[in-house]
Motif scaffolding. Structure first.
Motif, PDB file in Angstrom:
ATOM      1  N   ARG A 120     -14.251  17.206  65.256  1.00 28.80           N
ATOM      2  CA  ARG A 120     -13.224  17.232  66.369  1.00 28.80           C
ATOM      3  C   ARG A 120     -13.464  18.833  67.025  1.00 28.80           C
ATOM      4  NH1 ARG A 120      -8.252  14.324  65.398  1.00 28.80           N
ATOM      5  NH2 ARG A 120      -8.055  13.827  67.653  1.00 28.80           N
ATOM      6  N   ARG A 121     -13.340  18.911  68.345  1.00 26.46           N
ATOM      7  CA  ARG A 121     -13.432  19.953  69.046  1.00 26.46           C
ATOM      8  C   ARG A 121     -11.982  20.157  69.667  1.00 26.46           C
ATOM      9  NH1 ARG A 121     -18.314  22.620  70.206  1.00 26.46           N
ATOM     10  NH2 ARG A 121     -16.977  24.000  71.148  1.00 26.46           N
ATOM     11  N   SER A 122     -11.306  19.267  70.074  1.00 28.84           N
ATOM     12  CA  SER A 122      -9.815  19.366  70.722  1.00 28.84           C
ATOM     13  C   SER A 122      -9.186  17.863  70.432  1.00 28.84           C
ATOM     14  CB  SER A 122      -9.768  19.757  72.025  1.00 28.84           C
ATOM     15  OG  SER A 122     -10.578  18.544  72.969  1.00 28.84           O
ATOM     16  N   ASP A 123      -8.085  17.601  70.997  1.00 26.16           N
ATOM     17  CA  ASP A 123      -7.364  16.472  70.959  1.00 26.16           C
ATOM     18  C   ASP A 123      -8.353  15.356  71.357  1.00 26.16           C
ATOM     19  OD1 ASP A 123      -5.297  17.300  69.864  1.00 26.16           O
ATOM     20  OD2 ASP A 123      -4.018  17.381  71.576  1.00 26.16           O
ATOM     21  N   ASN A 124      -9.191  15.413  72.453  1.00 25.95           N
ATOM     22  CA  ASN A 124      -9.900  14.285  73.115  1.00 25.95           C
ATOM     23  C   ASN A 124     -11.336  14.664  73.094  1.00 25.95           C
ATOM     24  OD1 ASN A 124      -9.633  16.263  75.283  1.00 25.95           O
ATOM     25  ND2 ASN A 124      -9.660  14.704  76.607  1.00 25.95           N
ATOM     26  N   LYS A 125     -11.932  15.667  72.401  1.00 24.62           N
ATOM     27  CA  LYS A 125     -13.248  16.063  72.322  1.00 24.62           C
ATOM     28  C   LYS A 125     -13.751  16.079  71.039  1.00 24.62           C
ATOM     29  CE  LYS A 125     -13.048  18.640  76.817  1.00 24.62           C
ATOM     30  NZ  LYS A 125     -12.381  19.909  77.226  1.00 24.62           N
ATOM     31  N   TRP A 126     -14.911  15.505  70.972  1.00 24.00           N
ATOM     32  CA  TRP A 126     -15.852  15.389  69.733  1.00 24.00           C
ATOM     33  C   TRP A 126     -17.101  15.793  69.755  1.00 24.00           C
ATOM     34  CZ3 TRP A 126     -13.371  13.871  65.315  1.00 24.00           C
ATOM     35  CH2 TRP A 126     -11.990  13.415  65.371  1.00 24.00           C
ATOM     36  N   GLN A 127     -17.660  16.623  68.988  1.00 24.16           N
ATOM     37  CA  GLN A 127     -18.989  17.002  68.920  1.00 24.16           C
ATOM     38  C   GLN A 127     -19.722  16.308  68.060  1.00 24.16           C
ATOM     39  OE1 GLN A 127     -20.062  21.453  68.916  1.00 24.16           O
ATOM     40  NE2 GLN A 127     -21.396  20.797  67.151  1.00 24.16           N
ATOM     41  N   LEU A 128     -20.731  15.534  68.488  1.00 23.46           N
ATOM     42  CA  LEU A 128     -21.766  14.922  67.748  1.00 23.46           C
ATOM     43  C   LEU A 128     -22.981  15.498  67.544  1.00 23.46           C
ATOM     44  CD1 LEU A 128     -21.328  11.104  69.335  1.00 23.46           C
ATOM     45  CD2 LEU A 128     -19.956  12.550  67.576  1.00 23.46           C
ATOM     46  N   ARG A 129     -23.530  15.515  66.148  1.00 21.43           N
ATOM     47  CA  ARG A 129     -24.693  16.102  65.771  1.00 21.43           C
ATOM     48  C   ARG A 129     -25.912  15.066  65.391  1.00 21.43           C
ATOM     49  NH1 ARG A 129     -26.347  21.531  64.143  1.00 21.43           N
ATOM     50  NH2 ARG A 129     -24.079  21.905  64.299  1.00 21.43           N
ATOM     51  N   HIS A 130     -27.013  14.830  66.050  1.00 21.99           N
ATOM     52  CA  HIS A 130     -27.972  13.835  65.560  1.00 21.99           C
ATOM     53  C   HIS A 130     -29.268  14.380  65.415  1.00 21.99           C
ATOM     54  CE1 HIS A 130     -25.384  11.018  67.781  1.00 21.99           C
ATOM     55  NE2 HIS A 130     -25.793  10.199  66.828  1.00 21.99           N
ATOM     56  N   GLY A 131     -29.769  14.230  64.410  1.00 18.40           N
ATOM     57  CA  GLY A 131     -31.175  14.539  63.951  1.00 18.40           C
ATOM     58  C   GLY A 131     -32.029  13.383  64.654  1.00 18.40           C
ATOM     59  N   VAL A 132     -33.031  14.254  65.221  1.00 21.60           N
ATOM     60  CA  VAL A 132     -33.990  13.292  65.797  1.00 21.60           C
ATOM     61  C   VAL A 132     -35.433  13.456  65.421  1.00 21.60           C
ATOM     62  CG1 VAL A 132     -34.634  12.418  68.223  1.00 21.60           C
ATOM     63  CG2 VAL A 132     -32.375  13.137  67.869  1.00 21.60           C
ATOM     64  N   HIS A 133     -36.212  12.423  65.339  1.00 21.75           N
ATOM     65  CA  HIS A 133     -37.533  12.580  65.286  1.00 21.75           C
ATOM     66  C   HIS A 133     -38.126  11.652  66.196  1.00 21.75           C
ATOM     67  CE1 HIS A 133     -36.713  13.749  61.008  1.00 21.75           C
ATOM     68  NE2 HIS A 133     -37.727  14.294  61.005  1.00 21.75           N
ATOM     69  N   VAL A 134     -39.167  12.261  67.165  1.00 22.51           N
ATOM     70  CA  VAL A 134     -39.958  11.505  68.017  1.00 22.51           C
ATOM     71  C   VAL A 134     -41.239  11.109  67.484  1.00 22.51           C
ATOM     72  CG1 VAL A 134     -40.909  11.528  70.227  1.00 22.51           C
ATOM     73  CG2 VAL A 134     -38.651  12.639  70.084  1.00 22.51           C
ATOM     74  N   GLU A 135     -41.402   9.980  67.362  1.00 20.38           N
ATOM     75  CA  GLU A 135     -42.570   9.435  66.487  1.00 20.38           C
ATOM     76  C   GLU A 135     -43.798   9.046  67.494  1.00 20.38           C
ATOM     77  OE1 GLU A 135     -41.752   6.014  63.975  1.00 20.38           O
ATOM     78  OE2 GLU A 135     -39.592   6.585  64.061  1.00 20.38           O
ATOM     79  N   ILE A 136     -45.005   9.258  67.257  1.00 18.26           N
ATOM     80  CA  ILE A 136     -45.935   8.773  68.060  1.00 18.26           C
ATOM     81  C   ILE A 136     -46.770   7.615  67.196  1.00 18.26           C
ATOM     82  CG2 ILE A 136     -48.301   9.601  68.885  1.00 18.26           C
ATOM     83  CD1 ILE A 136     -47.526  12.439  68.405  1.00 18.26           C
ATOM     84  N   GLU A 137     -46.641   6.693  68.109  1.00 13.17           N
ATOM     85  CA  GLU A 137     -47.554   5.344  67.366  1.00 13.17           C
ATOM     86  C   GLU A 137     -48.699   5.471  66.781  1.00 13.17           C
ATOM     87  OE1 GLU A 137     -47.240   0.792  69.140  1.00 13.17           O
ATOM     88  OE2 GLU A 137     -48.418   2.155  70.244  1.00 13.17           O
ATOM     89  N   GLY A 138     -48.629   5.149  65.444  1.00 14.14           N
ATOM     90  CA  GLY A 138     -49.941   5.235  64.494  1.00 14.14           C
ATOM     91  C   GLY A 138     -50.078   6.306  64.151  1.00 14.14           C
ATOM     92  N   GLN A 139     -49.283   7.350  64.149  1.00 16.29           N
ATOM     93  CA  GLN A 139     -49.337   8.842  63.461  1.00 16.29           C
ATOM     94  C   GLN A 139     -48.222   9.066  62.633  1.00 16.29           C
ATOM     95  OE1 GLN A 139     -50.605  11.878  65.962  1.00 16.29           O
ATOM     96  NE2 GLN A 139     -51.630  10.740  67.492  1.00 16.29           N
TER      97      GLN A 139
END
Length: 156
Positions: A120-139
């Protein structure tokens, strides 16, 4: 087709869980050239297939790292749920980005998202953190890994 909706409370219950994988996206020379033109980065390892085949250690042109990174927005639209009451989402930046493996022309990439934090950042704001992996097909080794921050504004 409408996307699934979730509440902030449901998101909080899913911290640490994989949200899903996006559709595969093709990285062809036309896409690489278009990105090079838009970003004014015509380096030959991206835009000169003949030279890249002869001189590059990759044996072909490769996508700009920032091209792979910029596709995260579209990939997120494939996967991330809409939050109930959401007025807007804002790209808040990255805490970590590492380009791990070049994406050769002709490859396909997709994003895999894990929800790491809901704060929560304020009454109406939320911070989301995502871990992301960009995969390459076949690797095995991903094109990139990142921790992506977004800010969600909920109607009051």
């Amino acid at each position: 087709m409408s996307k699934p909706q979730t509440s902030i409370e449901e998101l909080q219950e899913n911290v640490g869980k994989n949200v899903g994988q996006s559709e595969w996206r093709s990285i062809d020379q036309q896409r690489i050239d278009g990105f090079a033109e838009l970003t004014e980065d015509p380096q030959w390892i991206h835009t000169d297939p003949e030279r890249a085949a002869k001189e590059s250690p990759f044996g072909a042109t490769i996508a700009h790292g920032f091209l792979s990174l910029s596709l995260l927005s579209a990939m997120a639209l494939d996967v991330l749920p809409t939050i109930k009451g959401q007025v807007m989402g804002i790209n808040y930046g990255f805490d970590k980005v590492r380009f791990m493996n070049p994406v050769r022309e002709g490859s396909k990439v997709r994003g895999s998202f894990t929800l790491l934090e809901v704060k929560r950042r304020s009454d109406n704001k939320w911070q989301l953190r995502h871990g992301v992996h960009v995969e390459i097909e076949g690797q095995k080794k991903p094109a990139l890994i990142a921790e992506w921050l977004s800010l969600v504004v909920i109607s009051s």
